[in-house]
Design an enzyme around this catalytic site. Sequence first.
Site, short mmCIF file in Angstrom:
data_model
loop_
_atom_site.label_atom_id
_atom_site.label_comp_id
_atom_site.label_asym_id
_atom_site.label_seq_id
_atom_site.Cartn_x
_atom_site.Cartn_y
_atom_site.Cartn_z
N ASP A 177 0.84 -1.21 0.00
CA ASP A 177 0.00 0.00 0.00
C ASP A 177 0.87 1.26 0.00
OD1 ASP A 177 0.86 -0.12 2.62
OD2 ASP A 177 -1.11 0.06 3.53
N SER A 178 2.19 1.07 0.04
CA SER A 178 3.12 2.18 -0.21
C SER A 178 2.83 2.79 -1.58
CB SER A 178 4.57 1.71 -0.12
OG SER A 178 4.76 0.52 -0.89
N ASP A 215 -1.07 -6.15 -0.25
CA ASP A 215 -1.42 -5.52 1.03
C ASP A 215 -2.93 -5.30 1.13
OD1 ASP A 215 0.57 -5.02 2.89
OD2 ASP A 215 1.22 -3.15 1.92
N LYS A 250 -1.21 -9.47 2.76
CA LYS A 250 -0.46 -9.02 3.94
C LYS A 250 -1.36 -8.12 4.79
CE LYS A 250 3.22 -6.06 3.78
NZ LYS A 250 2.75 -4.90 4.58
N GLU A 273 -1.29 -5.66 8.43
CA GLU A 273 -0.45 -5.04 9.47
C GLU A 273 -1.05 -5.32 10.84
OE1 GLU A 273 0.33 -0.91 8.76
OE2 GLU A 273 1.09 -1.28 6.73
N GLU A 328 9.40 -4.42 10.53
CA GLU A 328 9.77 -3.10 10.00
C GLU A 328 10.29 -2.18 11.10
OE1 GLU A 328 7.05 -1.22 7.26
OE2 GLU A 328 8.10 0.70 7.39
O1 KIV Z 1 3.53 -1.11 1.68
C1 KIV Z 1 4.67 -1.56 1.61
O2 KIV Z 1 5.40 -1.34 0.63
C2 KIV Z 1 5.15 -2.40 2.71
C3 KIV Z 1 6.61 -2.76 2.74
C4 KIV Z 1 7.44 -1.58 3.00
C5 KIV Z 1 6.88 -3.86 3.68
O3 KIV Z 1 4.40 -2.77 3.55
#
Ligand code: KIV
Length: 281
Positions: free
Chosen positions: A49-50, A88, A118, A120, A186
Site C-alpha cells: 500500500d506504499s 497488502d 499481507k 499489518e 519493519e
Molecule cells: O507497503 C509496503 O510497501 C510495505 C513494505 C514496506 C513492507 O508494507
Amino acid sequence: MSTTGQTRALTPPDIAARKGKTPLVCLTAYTTPIARLVDPHCDVVLVGDSAGMVLHGLPLTLGVTLEMMIMHGKAVRRGLERALMVVDMPFGSYEEGPDQAFRNAARMMAETGCAAVKLEGGEAVAQTIRFLAARGVPVMAHVGLTPQAVNTFGGYRVQGRGEDGERIRIDALAVAEAGAFAVVLEKVPEQLARRLTAELTIPTIGIGASPACDGQVLVVDDMLGLFGDFRPKFVKRYAELGDAASAAIAAYAHEVRERRFPAAEHVFGDAPATAKGGEAA
Ligand code: KIV
C-alpha cells in the site's frame, strides 16, 4: 529468464520452507513493467500500500482503498511468472474482524490472482489471521513499525527499543502462532530482529531490521532512487533513476525548443509504404 533457477511459481509453503536458508528476496511492485523487471530476481513481490505514497502522491498509506490495491494487483499479476505475489490489505479493509477481512481478502484473491495477502498488526489481528489461514487465505503478517498505525505511534519511529521489544516479540509470536506463513519486521532494533528471527519458526522479512532476517524487502521506487529526496537510513539506493529521468526530460525539452527534435530519422516521407509492410522511410 530467472536468476534463481526457479522454474515454477513460488507458493506460500515454498516461502515458509525457506526459514533459515538462503535469504528471501522481496521487492514491491505496482505496475506490469516493474513486475516484469523484478520477477526474475525476487522470491516475493509485494503489491504494497506504499503505492499510495510513491505513485499517487498521498501523504500517508491511510487513504489507499481496496479498489486501488486491486487495480495495482491486477497490473502486477500480468508481469509475474515465478515470484509469489502478495497484496497488502489497505487500512480499513480488515480491522473490523475476521468476516470483513475474509470478504475483502477473498475479493482481492479472486480479482487479482494473488496467492496471499499481507495484514499489518500483531496480537490485535491474530484471530483474523487464524480465521483467514484456516479458510484458504495465506497471510503474511507485518509487525514493528506498521505505517497504517502512524497516528497511534505519532510518527515513523523505530519500534521496540529497550523494554518495548517485548511488545513486538508478543506481536510476532502471536501472528506466527495464528498461522501467518511469514512476517515482515519493519524498523525495529537490529538485535531484536536477530532474536526474533532465531525464536520464530516462520521466515522474518526485514525492512530496517537485520541482515540476520530470513529475507529483506524494500520499496522498489526507494531503492531505484525514484521517490524524490526520501532517504531513510534503512534504504540503500542501488540506482538514481530519478536523476537520470530528470536529465532525459530536460534534454528533450531543450531539443524541442531548439527544433532539434524530431530529427530526420524520427519523421516520415510521403513515398508509399514498402511491400514488406515496414514503415515508410
Ligand atoms: O507497503 C509496503 O510497501 C510495505 C513494505 C514496506 C513492507 O508494507
